[in-house]
Design an enzyme around this catalytic site. Structure first.
Site, PDB file in Angstrom:
ATOM      1  N   LYS A  20      -7.499   8.266  -0.966  1.00 42.40           N
ATOM      2  CA  LYS A  20      -8.792   8.678  -0.377  1.00 42.40           C
ATOM      3  C   LYS A  20      -9.353   9.947  -1.027  1.00 42.40           C
ATOM      4  CE  LYS A  20      -7.736   6.747   4.220  1.00 42.40           C
ATOM      5  NZ  LYS A  20      -6.282   6.490   4.167  1.00 42.40           N
ATOM      6  N   THR A  36     -11.454   5.436  11.193  1.00 47.90           N
ATOM      7  CA  THR A  36     -11.478   4.877  12.559  1.00 47.90           C
ATOM      8  C   THR A  36     -11.032   5.908  13.589  1.00 47.90           C
ATOM      9  OG1 THR A  36      -9.353   3.888  11.995  1.00 47.90           O
ATOM     10  CG2 THR A  36     -11.258   2.429  12.007  1.00 47.90           C
ATOM     11  N   ASP A  73      -3.504   4.415  -1.811  1.00 45.89           N
ATOM     12  CA  ASP A  73      -4.447   4.856  -0.771  1.00 45.89           C
ATOM     13  C   ASP A  73      -4.444   6.382  -0.688  1.00 45.89           C
ATOM     14  OD1 ASP A  73      -5.944   5.083   1.577  1.00 45.89           O
ATOM     15  OD2 ASP A  73      -4.331   4.401   2.884  1.00 45.89           O
ATOM     16  N   LYS A 117       0.856  -1.191   0.000  1.00 43.57           N
ATOM     17  CA  LYS A 117       0.000   0.000   0.000  1.00 43.57           C
ATOM     18  C   LYS A 117       0.887   1.234   0.000  1.00 43.57           C
ATOM     19  CE  LYS A 117      -2.338   1.686   3.746  1.00 43.57           C
ATOM     20  NZ  LYS A 117      -2.222   3.150   3.830  1.00 43.57           N
ATOM     21  N   ASP A 166     -13.939  14.921  -3.793  1.00 39.87           N
ATOM     22  CA  ASP A 166     -14.069  16.229  -4.453  1.00 39.87           C
ATOM     23  C   ASP A 166     -15.344  16.185  -5.292  1.00 39.87           C
ATOM     24  OD1 ASP A 166     -13.508  18.757  -5.673  1.00 39.87           O
ATOM     25  OD2 ASP A 166     -11.373  18.393  -5.419  1.00 39.87           O
ATOM     26  N   ARG A 192       3.253  -1.138  10.720  1.00 35.86           N
ATOM     27  CA  ARG A 192       4.365  -1.245  11.668  1.00 35.86           C
ATOM     28  C   ARG A 192       4.672  -2.639  12.205  1.00 35.86           C
ATOM     29  NH1 ARG A 192       1.963   3.788  14.639  1.00 35.86           N
ATOM     30  NH2 ARG A 192       0.177   2.774  13.659  1.00 35.86           N
TER      31      ARG A 192
HETATM   32  O1  C5P Z   1       1.260   0.674  11.097  1.00 38.06           O
HETATM   33  P1  C5P Z   1      -0.177   0.251  11.013  1.00 38.06           P
HETATM   34  O2  C5P Z   1      -0.357  -1.262  10.903  1.00 38.06           O
HETATM   35  O3  C5P Z   1      -1.029   0.863  12.111  1.00 38.06           O
HETATM   36  O4  C5P Z   1      -0.657   0.845   9.619  1.00 38.06           O
HETATM   37  C1  C5P Z   1      -1.991   0.798   9.196  1.00 38.06           C
HETATM   38  C2  C5P Z   1      -2.135   1.471   7.869  1.00 38.06           C
HETATM   39  O5  C5P Z   1      -3.514   1.529   7.540  1.00 38.06           O
HETATM   40  C3  C5P Z   1      -1.625   2.911   7.833  1.00 38.06           C
HETATM   41  O6  C5P Z   1      -1.136   3.171   6.519  1.00 38.06           O
HETATM   42  C4  C5P Z   1      -2.861   3.729   8.107  1.00 38.06           C
HETATM   43  O7  C5P Z   1      -2.811   5.008   7.534  1.00 38.06           O
HETATM   44  C5  C5P Z   1      -3.948   2.889   7.429  1.00 38.06           C
HETATM   45  N1  C5P Z   1      -5.290   3.088   7.969  1.00 38.06           N
HETATM   46  C6  C5P Z   1      -5.602   2.872   9.301  1.00 38.06           C
HETATM   47  N2  C5P Z   1      -6.876   3.100   9.757  1.00 38.06           N
HETATM   48  C7  C5P Z   1      -7.823   3.523   8.899  1.00 38.06           C
HETATM   49  C8  C5P Z   1      -7.521   3.750   7.560  1.00 38.06           C
HETATM   50  C9  C5P Z   1      -6.218   3.521   7.128  1.00 38.06           C
HETATM   51  O8  C5P Z   1      -4.750   2.473  10.082  1.00 38.06           O
HETATM   52  N3  C5P Z   1      -9.044   3.696   9.339  1.00 38.06           N
END
Ligand code: C5P
Length: 232
Positions: A61, A119, A59, A32, A64, A211
């Site tokens: 998002k 979220t 990603d 992603k 517009d 992460r």
């Molecule tokens: O590092 P981590 O596993 O928390 O990364 C989750 C990924 O998913 C990040 O790129 C974050 O921006 C994305 N994301 C999220 N929650 C959302 C939408 C996207 O964590 N509601």
């Protein structure tokens, strides 16, 4: 239905991203690319990762007016990404325009997903700031139904919402869920999390993992653990 682990490559530069992807050798995980990397490096980062043989979820998002989203989606489609997204809050008309823009002359197009409610937005804020007088689950399901009506393939949602979306929109309507953590791992800033194994049980189609893989001492081992728990 496909099922896969998507690695969130939340790196600040192409150099950091390539150094990370090099660790995987001939293995080519689905990745992603988010706003940070895309805005830093531009469309060349998409082409370069594609050339290395990875599938890409871009990603960005989009949100517009329909005409602008349609034209922007046509550009993203020509970059040959595999999956991209927009905000369902942009309305059904905007989502329909996005599908049109994304569709190539030969009728193919990347998978298109809608973000329902981020979220990071809780019910209190939805009521007080956005004047949305419904619960988070009701809003998520309603936005998912709008996305389905507009012809989209699925939604990005919390793992805890994936099953209600499937119940409302059908099992073939895709759910892509971030917020995944290993049972023995750090939760970090994510509030509502689930393990890869639990995500599999819930029936989500793709998990997006950042992460727990990118910051692991051995990212390749962490990725394989995710795949083993989620896909089996
Ligand atoms: O590092 P981590 O596993 O928390 O990364 C989750 C990924 O998913 C990040 O790129 C974050 O921006 C994305 N994301 C999220 N929650 C959302 C939408 C996207 O964590 N509601």
């Amino acid at each position: 239905m496909p099922r896969d682990v998507i690695i969130a490559c939340d790196f600040k530069s192409a150099a950091d991203t390539f150094a990370f992807l090099d660790k995987f050798g001939e293995e080519k995980p689905f990745v992603k690319i988010g706003m940070e990397l895309y805005y830093a490096e531009g469309p060349s980062i998409v082409r370069a990762i594609k050339e290395r043989g990875h599938k890409i979820f871009l990603d960005l998002k989009l949100h517009d007016i329909p005409n602008t989203v349609k034209k922007a989606m046509a550009v993203l489609s020509s970059l040959d990404v595999d999956m991209t997204n927009l905000h369902a809050a942009g309305t059904i008309d905007m989502m329909k325009a996005a599908v049109e823009g994304l569709t190539r002359p030969d009728g193919t197009r990347p998978i298109l997903l809608a973000v329902t409610q981020l979220t990071s937005t809780d019910e209190e804020r939805m009521r007080r700031e956005l004047w949305i007088d419904h619960t988070v689950p009701d809003t998520v399901v309603h936005y998912a139904e709008n996305a389905k009506a507009a012809g989209l393939d699925g939604v990005v949602c919390s793992p805890l919402e994936a099953s209600i979306v499937k119940d409302a929109c059908g099992s073939d309507f895709w759910t892509i869920t971030p917020g995944v953590r290993f049972a023995d791992g750090d939760v970090g800033d994510q509030k509502r999390v689930t393990t890869p194994a639990k995500a599999r049980e819930i029936g989500t189609d793709y998990i997006v993992v950042g992460r727990p893989i990118t910051a692991a001492a051995d990212p390749v081992a962490a990725y394989r653990r995710c795949v083993a728990e989620f896909i089996g």
